[in-house]
Design a protein around this motif. Structure first.
Motif, PDB file in Angstrom:
ATOM      1  N   ARG A 137       0.712  -0.975  -0.178  1.00  0.00           N
ATOM      2  CA  ARG A 137       0.026   0.004  -0.340  1.00  0.00           C
ATOM      3  C   ARG A 137       0.699   1.419   0.335  1.00  0.00           C
ATOM      4  NH1 ARG A 137      -3.002  -3.263  -0.731  1.00  0.00           N
ATOM      5  NH2 ARG A 137      -5.056  -4.263  -0.380  1.00  0.00           N
ATOM      6  N   ASN A 182      -2.340   5.479  -4.333  1.00  0.00           N
ATOM      7  CA  ASN A 182      -3.093   6.688  -4.346  1.00  0.00           C
ATOM      8  C   ASN A 182      -1.880   7.596  -3.405  1.00  0.00           C
ATOM      9  OD1 ASN A 182      -5.402   5.438  -5.187  1.00  0.00           O
ATOM     10  ND2 ASN A 182      -5.330   4.260  -3.682  1.00  0.00           N
ATOM     11  N   MET A 227      -5.792   3.439   3.395  1.00  0.00           N
ATOM     12  CA  MET A 227      -5.693   3.773   2.154  1.00  0.00           C
ATOM     13  C   MET A 227      -4.838   2.594   2.683  1.00  0.00           C
ATOM     14  SD  MET A 227      -5.379   8.049   1.574  1.00  0.00           S
ATOM     15  CE  MET A 227      -4.847   7.756  -0.377  1.00  0.00           C
ATOM     16  N   CYS A 232      -8.124  -0.763   1.855  1.00  0.00           N
ATOM     17  CA  CYS A 232      -8.245   0.119   0.224  1.00  0.00           C
ATOM     18  C   CYS A 232      -8.252  -1.140   0.234  1.00  0.00           C
ATOM     19  CB  CYS A 232      -7.373   0.791   0.736  1.00  0.00           C
ATOM     20  SG  CYS A 232      -7.257   2.133  -0.825  1.00  0.00           S
ATOM     21  N   THR A 235      -9.502   0.571  -5.173  1.00  0.00           N
ATOM     22  CA  THR A 235      -9.334   2.118  -5.447  1.00  0.00           C
ATOM     23  C   THR A 235      -7.765   1.859  -5.649  1.00  0.00           C
ATOM     24  OG1 THR A 235     -11.270   2.368  -4.131  1.00  0.00           O
ATOM     25  CG2 THR A 235      -9.429   3.974  -5.137  1.00  0.00           C
TER      26      THR A 235
END
Length: 249
Positions: A137, A182, A227, A232, A235
């Motif tokens: 991530r 992200n 996030m 998450c 996305t």
């Protein structure tokens, strides 16, 4: 801060700009939620204090605009952590407040070197370890200035627009490989970085927020921790907004 018990249990994270402000808040929350954290920051003294206060497993004093130092820190931190599941790139500077025609060239170069080039170096150095485990991530901290631009902050606005574009490209590259990337686009929030700005600039940015106030660091930290978590999961190559209604795209 409302922690989610065990959300990061067994997970490891590297947080840049981790000695103060948003980076520190994110790192503290990840540790509180069961994670193991390495902190990178150029302020060695603040790093030592933060390590003791939040229980970080590893700290590295470095300038993220130095690609060799970043590569070395990545190897060292991953050796301590065992692997890296999460990268949060929060290191950044505001740069001078000046019109373009008088903007100092050295100030422009410093902002781009830290906010954009440095973020690229950190991503580049850590991604191979994530690919090896088919999990990751990545959260790259941008700004609403990267969407809308702030007057007299051309370097900062350009660097943060670059972060958004870079992260969109990166997320698409890594989609399907277990790694999600992200960007976060916060409006101005209460943070030590505001000390780098004249009060008139802070007042201008506050005036653009429909909620009529600056953000709180924990509000953006909470978003980042979502996030950065397993929750998450669908996305990527996107931006998450914490702007009090200033940007809605």
């Amino acid at each position: 801060m409302t922690a989610f018990a065990g959300r990061f249990s067994g997970r490891t994270a590297i947080v840049t700009g981790g000695a103060s402000g948003l980076g520190r808040a994110v790192a503290a929350r990840i540790v509180a939620e069961g994670g193991i954290v390495a902190l990178w920051d150029r302020n060695a003294e603040a790093l030592a204090v933060t390590k003791a206060n939040i229980g970080a497993a590893d700290v590295r004093a470095l300038d993220v605009s130095d690609p060799a130092a970043v590569a070395e820190a990545a190897q060292a931190s991953i050796a301590v952590l065992g692997r890296v599941d999460v990268l949060v790139c929060s290191a950044g500077v505001t740069g001078p407040t000046s019109a373009v025609e008088t903007y100092p060239i050295e100030g422009w170069q410093q902002v781009i070197d830290i906010n954009l080039n440095g973020l690229f170096y950190c991503n580049r150095a850590v991604i191979p370890a994530m690919l090896a485990n088919s999990y990751g991530r990545i959260v790259n901290v941008a700004s609403v200035a990267g969407k809308e631009g702030n007057p007299n902050a051309s370097a900062y606005s350009a660097s943060k627009a670059g972060v958004i574009g870079f992260t969109k490209s990166l997320g698409k590259e890594l989609a399907g490989k277990g790694i999600i990337a992200n960007a976060l686009t916060p409006a101005t929030f209460e943070s030590p970085i505001l000390q780098q700005l004249p009060q008139t600039q802070v007042d201008y940015m506050r005036s653009k927020i429909p909620m009529g106030r600056l953000g709180e660091v924990d509000e953006s930290a909470a978003m980042i921790c979502f996030m950065a978590s397993e929750e998450c999961s669908f996305t990527t190559a996107s931006t998450f907004d914490t702007s009090g209604g200033r940007t809605t795209f």
